[in-house]
Design a protein around this motif. Structure first.
Motif, PDB file in Angstrom:
ATOM      1  N   LEU A   6       0.809  -1.107   0.096  1.00 54.51           N
ATOM      2  CA  LEU A   6       0.032   0.050  -0.013  1.00 54.51           C
ATOM      3  C   LEU A   6       1.004   1.202   0.114  1.00 54.51           C
ATOM      4  CD1 LEU A   6      -2.673   1.311   0.253  1.00 54.51           C
ATOM      5  CD2 LEU A   6      -2.459   0.891   2.835  1.00 54.51           C
ATOM      6  N   GLU A  21      -3.828   4.776  10.817  1.00 53.89           N
ATOM      7  CA  GLU A  21      -4.603   3.682  11.393  1.00 53.89           C
ATOM      8  C   GLU A  21      -5.009   3.866  12.782  1.00 53.89           C
ATOM      9  OE1 GLU A  21      -3.967  -1.149  12.665  1.00 53.89           O
ATOM     10  OE2 GLU A  21      -2.667  -0.240  10.909  1.00 53.89           O
ATOM     11  N   LEU A  26      -7.836   4.666   8.888  1.00 54.11           N
ATOM     12  CA  LEU A  26      -7.564   3.316   7.953  1.00 54.11           C
ATOM     13  C   LEU A  26      -7.958   2.129   9.209  1.00 54.11           C
ATOM     14  CD1 LEU A  26      -4.478   3.811   6.155  1.00 54.11           C
ATOM     15  CD2 LEU A  26      -6.827   3.975   5.202  1.00 54.11           C
ATOM     16  N   PRO A  28      -7.605  -1.563   8.690  1.00 57.95           N
ATOM     17  CA  PRO A  28      -6.991  -2.892   7.852  1.00 57.95           C
ATOM     18  C   PRO A  28      -7.399  -4.031   8.896  1.00 57.95           C
ATOM     19  CG  PRO A  28      -5.138  -1.860   8.975  1.00 57.95           C
ATOM     20  CD  PRO A  28      -6.182  -1.009   9.026  1.00 57.95           C
ATOM     21  N   HIS A  38      -4.648  -4.591   3.888  1.00 57.92           N
ATOM     22  CA  HIS A  38      -5.716  -3.434   3.564  1.00 57.92           C
ATOM     23  C   HIS A  38      -6.376  -4.323   2.157  1.00 57.92           C
ATOM     24  CE1 HIS A  38      -3.698  -0.470   5.996  1.00 57.92           C
ATOM     25  NE2 HIS A  38      -2.497  -1.205   5.959  1.00 57.92           N
ATOM     26  N   ALA A  42      -8.522   0.779   0.334  1.00 57.23           N
ATOM     27  CA  ALA A  42      -7.545   1.622   1.023  1.00 57.23           C
ATOM     28  C   ALA A  42      -6.744   2.504   0.246  1.00 57.23           C
ATOM     29  CB  ALA A  42      -6.798   0.768   1.940  1.00 57.23           C
ATOM     30  N   ARG A  45      -8.817   5.592  -0.234  1.00 55.03           N
ATOM     31  CA  ARG A  45      -8.794   6.258   1.036  1.00 55.03           C
ATOM     32  C   ARG A  45      -7.810   7.084   1.187  1.00 55.03           C
ATOM     33  NH1 ARG A  45     -13.172   6.609   5.150  1.00 55.03           N
ATOM     34  NH2 ARG A  45     -12.106   7.192   6.824  1.00 55.03           N
TER      35      ARG A  45
END
Length: 59
Positions: A6, A21, A26, A28, A38, A42, A45
């Motif tokens: 990612l 996160e 986020l 995941p 993810h 994501a 996002r």
């Protein structure tokens, strides 16, 4: 995808992704081995977050 993938796709550090996160931006899922996973969404996002932060920097 794992956090390193990612990171490479969106051009931000894994540290920043972990921060996002922690802030709840986020979410995941965790695999059995503890790795973050993810979803494809994501990518969009993170790009959206970057866009919003960039827009705020202009003012």
């Amino acid at each position: 995808m794992r956090i390193t993938e990612l990171s490479g796709r969106v051009g931000v550090s894994t540290r920043l992704l972990r921060y996002q996160e922690e802030q709840g931006l986020l979410a995941p899922r965790r695999e059995e081995n503890g790795y973050r996973y993810h979803e494809e969404a994501a990518v969009e996002r993170v790009e959206q977050i970057r866009g919003l932060l960039g827009a705020g920097a202009d003012h």
